[in-house]
Enzyme design. Structure first.
Site, PDB file in Angstrom:
ATOM      1  N   LYS A 180      11.471 -51.484 -35.455  1.00  0.00           N
ATOM      2  CA  LYS A 180      10.820 -52.748 -35.806  1.00  0.00           C
ATOM      3  C   LYS A 180       9.543 -52.475 -36.614  1.00  0.00           C
ATOM      4  O   LYS A 180       9.119 -51.338 -36.766  1.00  0.00           O
ATOM      5  CB  LYS A 180      10.485 -53.543 -34.539  1.00  0.00           C
TER       6      LYS A 180
HETATM    7  C1  LIG Z   1      17.937 -59.392 -32.794  1.00  0.00           C
HETATM    8  C2  LIG Z   1      17.626 -58.417 -31.705  1.00  0.00           C
HETATM    9  N1  LIG Z   1      17.513 -58.857 -30.449  1.00  0.00           N
HETATM   10  C3  LIG Z   1      17.196 -58.034 -29.438  1.00  0.00           C
HETATM   11  C4  LIG Z   1      16.993 -56.675 -29.654  1.00  0.00           C
HETATM   12  C5  LIG Z   1      16.675 -55.790 -28.484  1.00  0.00           C
HETATM   13  O1  LIG Z   1      15.393 -55.255 -28.593  1.00  0.00           O
HETATM   14  P1  LIG Z   1      14.923 -54.048 -27.656  1.00  0.00           P
HETATM   15  O2  LIG Z   1      15.523 -52.807 -28.209  1.00  0.00           O
HETATM   16  O3  LIG Z   1      13.434 -54.071 -27.737  1.00  0.00           O
HETATM   17  O4  LIG Z   1      15.412 -54.353 -26.278  1.00  0.00           O
HETATM   18  C6  LIG Z   1      17.092 -56.175 -30.942  1.00  0.00           C
HETATM   19  C7  LIG Z   1      16.882 -54.741 -31.198  1.00  0.00           C
HETATM   20  O5  LIG Z   1      17.379 -54.166 -32.100  1.00  0.00           O
HETATM   21  C8  LIG Z   1      17.424 -57.062 -31.994  1.00  0.00           C
HETATM   22  O6  LIG Z   1      17.529 -56.636 -33.265  1.00  0.00           O
END
Ligand SMILES: Cc1ncc(COP(=O)(O)O)c(C=O)c1O
Length: 387
Positions: A180
């Site tokens: 991110k």
């Molecule tokens: C659209 C979306 N939602 C949720 C997530 C989950 O994030 P995390 O890896 O911080 O749990 C991601 C991660 O790539 C994502 O791109």
């Protein structure tokens, strides 16, 4: 080798982590509180609650929104699998709706067509940093009495109609995964304007514990905690939060740098007829977490050939965003699902490297190689299949 992404972390973040380690308070303490307050102020939301990642943020958002077994939640299939997983964690059913081909974001008309008596909420995703049309979904949710939740995993620093993502609706979830725009290693944040949600989120992320560690630590009289409901350990550490505070200070600058690279790609590729570039309409402000190009005239095999050719030249790319309903874990949710736009975008899009700092010669190398290879792939395809 030019990678697809790199976190922008400096000596400052390393020093902040170092100082926190030696401070004696290393999990969910003063640094987490400071990060939350600064993140809330940055987004314009009243409150922010830090958690271990965006998946746990989404899980808690589902719980406080009152979603549970028997409920349906409309979301895009074309998203990282964590979006739909969070719906299943609370025993609800993800109902996949189509996305718009030019923004990759949920299509409001298609979502409306999938509303049933069991629909409880819409989980909107700001895909790869491009804001979705939040007002259209607020209107839809208002008309059908549905909850609106935002998966803003990719959208820290993005804005919609002049206001930062995080300030528009009741529950907005962010990710600080290294892929991110800003990162704490792993990490997540939920913003909300509702005090009742804020208080419940703080309980749920720490085992449902009525009195948190800091309050007990600072108390001059003994206090015993109660565990008032089923909670979770979804804490963020103070080490992560210290890094997050430094990252947040750089967020606007990082976004500006990313937007310059995206603009350089836009400029370099604008005359290639066979592709469609990311579209940022008036009122939408993307952090360009990713730069995804749709190949209009090629079949998936050509896209894969293109990815291989770029890899052979030292450039990492990724295929278009996944479709959750095509994953084995979603077999039972994939019957009767027809999402031609989402599937086409997954099969025929390619994500290019974009990170800060990306040197001018790296940007030039990517634009030159991509232009040469995309024209070659498109030409060989048209020779194979003359119209
Ligand atoms: C659209 C979306 N939602 C949720 C997530 C989950 O994030 P995390 O890896 O911080 O749990 C991601 C991660 O790539 C994502 O791109």
């Amino acid at each position: 080798m030019i990678p697809i992404a790199k976190p922008y972390l400096t000596e400052e973040e390393a020093q902040a982590a170092y100082d926190t380690i030696l401070s004696g308070w290393i999990t969910q303490g003063p640094k987490v509180q400071e990060f939350e307050e600064k993140f809330a102020a940055y987004t314009g939301a009243k409150y922010a609650v830090a958690v271990s990642n965006c998946t746990t943020a989404l899980h808690l958002a589902m719980i406080v929104a009152g979603i549970g077994p028997g409920d349906e939640v409309i979301c895009p299939s074309m998203s990282y699998i964590a979006t739909a997983n969070a719906i299943r964690y609370v025993g609800a059913t993800p109902v996949f709706a189509e996305v718009e081909p030019d923004t990759y974001n949920l299509d409001a008309a298609d979502a409306e067509a999938r509303i049933t008596d069991r629909t409880k909420a819409i989980l909107l995703v700001h895909q790869i940093g491009m804001p979705a049309d939040i007002d259209a979904f607020k209107d839809l949710c208002g008309r059908y009495n549905l909850k609106l939740l935002e998966d803003a995993a990719c959208a820290a620093g993005s804005a919609y109609k002049g206001a930062k993502i995080g300030s528009h609706s009741e529950l907005v979830c962010f990710s600080f995964h290294p892929r991110k725009v800003i990162s704490t290693g792993d990490g997540g944040m939920i913003t909300t304007n509702r005090e009742d949600y804020y208080n419940r989120l703080k309980l749920l992320r720490q085992h449902g514990m009525s009195v948190n560690d800091r309050v007990r630590h600072e108390a001059s009289r003994i206090i015993f905690e109660d565990h008032v409901e089923l909670g979770y350990n979804y804490r963020m550490t103070d080490i992560q939060a210290a890094v997050g505070i430094k990252q947040l200070e750089k967020l606007d600058w990082i976004v500006e740098e990313r937007r310059k690279i995206a603009a350089a790609y836009d400029q370099a590729f604008k005359d290639i007829d066979s592709i469609r570039l990311p579209q940022e309409y008036d009122g939408y402000f993307s952090n360009y977490q990713s730069y995804s190009i749709y190949l209009k005239d090629t079949a998936a095999v050509s896209r894969n050939t293109l990815m291989q050719k770029l890899l052979d030249r030292g450039i990492a790319t990724r295929r278009g965003i996944m479709n959750t309903h095509r994953e084995t874990a979603y077999k039972e949710y994939a019957t009767d699902v027809s999402l031609p736009v989402s599937e086409d975008l997954q099969d025929n899009s390619i994500i290019l490297p974009l990170y800060v700092p990306m040197k001018q010669e790296e940007i030039k190398f990517v634009t030159e190689c991509f232009t040469q290879e995309v024209l070659a792939v498109t030409m060989s395809k048209s020779m194979l299949q003359p119209d």
